[in-house]
Write an enzyme that holds these catalytic residues in place. Structure first.
Site, mmCIF file in Angstrom:
data_model
loop_
_atom_site.group_PDB
_atom_site.id
_atom_site.type_symbol
_atom_site.label_atom_id
_atom_site.label_comp_id
_atom_site.label_asym_id
_atom_site.label_seq_id
_atom_site.Cartn_x
_atom_site.Cartn_y
_atom_site.Cartn_z
ATOM 1 N N GLY A 175 2.980 37.291 -49.647
ATOM 2 C CA GLY A 175 3.312 38.586 -49.058
ATOM 3 C C GLY A 175 3.309 38.548 -47.541
ATOM 4 O O GLY A 175 4.250 38.989 -46.887
ATOM 5 N N GLY A 188 2.148 35.506 -45.862
ATOM 6 C CA GLY A 188 2.101 34.104 -45.432
ATOM 7 C C GLY A 188 0.703 33.680 -45.015
ATOM 8 O O GLY A 188 0.451 32.488 -44.838
ATOM 9 N N ARG A 244 0.453 13.187 -25.847
ATOM 10 C CA ARG A 244 -0.513 14.275 -25.774
ATOM 11 C C ARG A 244 -0.558 15.075 -27.074
ATOM 12 O O ARG A 244 -1.623 15.566 -27.481
ATOM 13 C CB ARG A 244 -0.220 15.193 -24.575
ATOM 14 C CG ARG A 244 1.022 16.051 -24.681
ATOM 15 C CD ARG A 244 1.230 16.830 -23.388
ATOM 16 N NE ARG A 244 2.253 17.861 -23.498
ATOM 17 C CZ ARG A 244 3.575 17.636 -23.499
ATOM 18 N NH1 ARG A 244 4.037 16.396 -23.409
ATOM 19 N NH2 ARG A 244 4.425 18.640 -23.583
ATOM 20 N N HIS A 245 0.570 15.167 -27.749
ATOM 21 C CA HIS A 245 0.584 15.909 -29.013
ATOM 22 C C HIS A 245 -0.051 15.080 -30.132
ATOM 23 O O HIS A 245 -0.790 15.610 -30.964
ATOM 24 C CB HIS A 245 2.002 16.328 -29.371
ATOM 25 C CG HIS A 245 2.565 17.338 -28.408
ATOM 26 N ND1 HIS A 245 1.875 18.475 -28.059
ATOM 27 C CD2 HIS A 245 3.725 17.358 -27.704
ATOM 28 C CE1 HIS A 245 2.592 19.165 -27.194
ATOM 29 N NE2 HIS A 245 3.720 18.509 -26.956
ATOM 30 N N ASP A 266 3.844 32.982 -54.348
ATOM 31 C CA ASP A 266 3.161 33.844 -55.322
ATOM 32 C C ASP A 266 4.129 34.980 -55.666
ATOM 33 O O ASP A 266 5.313 34.955 -55.268
ATOM 34 C CB ASP A 266 1.801 34.322 -54.803
ATOM 35 C CG ASP A 266 1.899 35.390 -53.717
ATOM 36 O OD1 ASP A 266 3.028 35.669 -53.222
ATOM 37 O OD2 ASP A 266 0.859 35.952 -53.347
ATOM 38 N N HIS A 267 3.618 35.969 -56.378
ATOM 39 C CA HIS A 267 4.488 37.083 -56.802
ATOM 40 C C HIS A 267 5.102 37.807 -55.607
ATOM 41 O O HIS A 267 6.253 38.229 -55.659
ATOM 42 C CB HIS A 267 3.706 38.064 -57.685
ATOM 43 C CG HIS A 267 2.432 38.550 -57.054
ATOM 44 N ND1 HIS A 267 1.337 37.731 -56.881
ATOM 45 C CD2 HIS A 267 2.077 39.751 -56.534
ATOM 46 C CE1 HIS A 267 0.366 38.414 -56.300
ATOM 47 N NE2 HIS A 267 0.792 39.639 -56.063
ATOM 48 N N HIS A 273 5.285 20.142 -31.451
ATOM 49 C CA HIS A 273 3.942 19.986 -30.888
ATOM 50 C C HIS A 273 2.873 19.667 -31.935
ATOM 51 O O HIS A 273 1.954 18.894 -31.656
ATOM 52 C CB HIS A 273 3.513 21.268 -30.164
ATOM 53 C CG HIS A 273 4.308 21.564 -28.931
ATOM 54 N ND1 HIS A 273 3.804 22.298 -27.880
ATOM 55 C CD2 HIS A 273 5.571 21.236 -28.574
ATOM 56 C CE1 HIS A 273 4.715 22.406 -26.926
ATOM 57 N NE2 HIS A 273 5.812 21.771 -27.338
#
Ligand code: RB5
Length: 141
Positions: A65, A67, A132-133, A7-8, A97
């Site tokens: 700005g 995230g 597991r992940h 964005d801006h 992960h």
């Protein structure tokens, strides 16, 4: 192919990131925004999530700005695992992960040099493929 949008608040940093990706010889597609004129970040998050869910792109970079808005919007989409990262350890861990397919960066919270290091870490780290992940990701993907 990497999808990138902002964005801006993220426009200036996105310019630096695209220059860096070009220097690294990495292919990317820019989904905007094209200036620092005020705009709505969910619109740009959607361009990138569409590019990933359609298979056009495999990884995404979203910059606003903080995230935060980008990560919230992107994570509403099935199949998207967007990680807001402010450090390289998290960028590595979220690939290994969580098999994150989008990284979100806050241009007002993360300096440009660190942002490039975080993005490089994200792009250069593979998913661990550990059972597991895979199992844990299956709860929400
Ligand atoms: C725009 O002012 C700002 O709200 C946006 O860039 C982002 O930080 C939202 O989460």
């Amino acid at each position: 192919m990497i999808a990138i949008a902002c964005d801006h608040g993220g426009f200036a940093l996105k310019q630096e990131v695209m220059k860096h990706l070009t220097e690294r010889g990495l292919e990317f597609k820019d989904f905007g925004t094209d200036s620092d004129k005020s705009c709505d970040y969910p619109v740009y998050a959607k361009y990138v999530t569409d590019a990933i869910t359609s298979g056009e792109c495999q990884r995404g970079i979203l910059i606003c700005g903080t995230g935060i808005g980008m990560s919230m919007a992107a994570n509403k989409v099935a199949g998207i695992r967007a990680a807001l990262c402010c450090d390289c350890f998290s960028a590595k861990a979220t690939r290994e992960h969580n098999n994150a397919n989008i990284i979100c960066i806050g241009a007002r919270t993360t300096g440009p040099d660190l942002a490039l290091m975080i993005i490089d870490t994200f792009l250069d780290t593979e998913f661990s493929n550990e059972e597991r992940h895979i199992r844990r990701i299956s709860y929400y993907s």
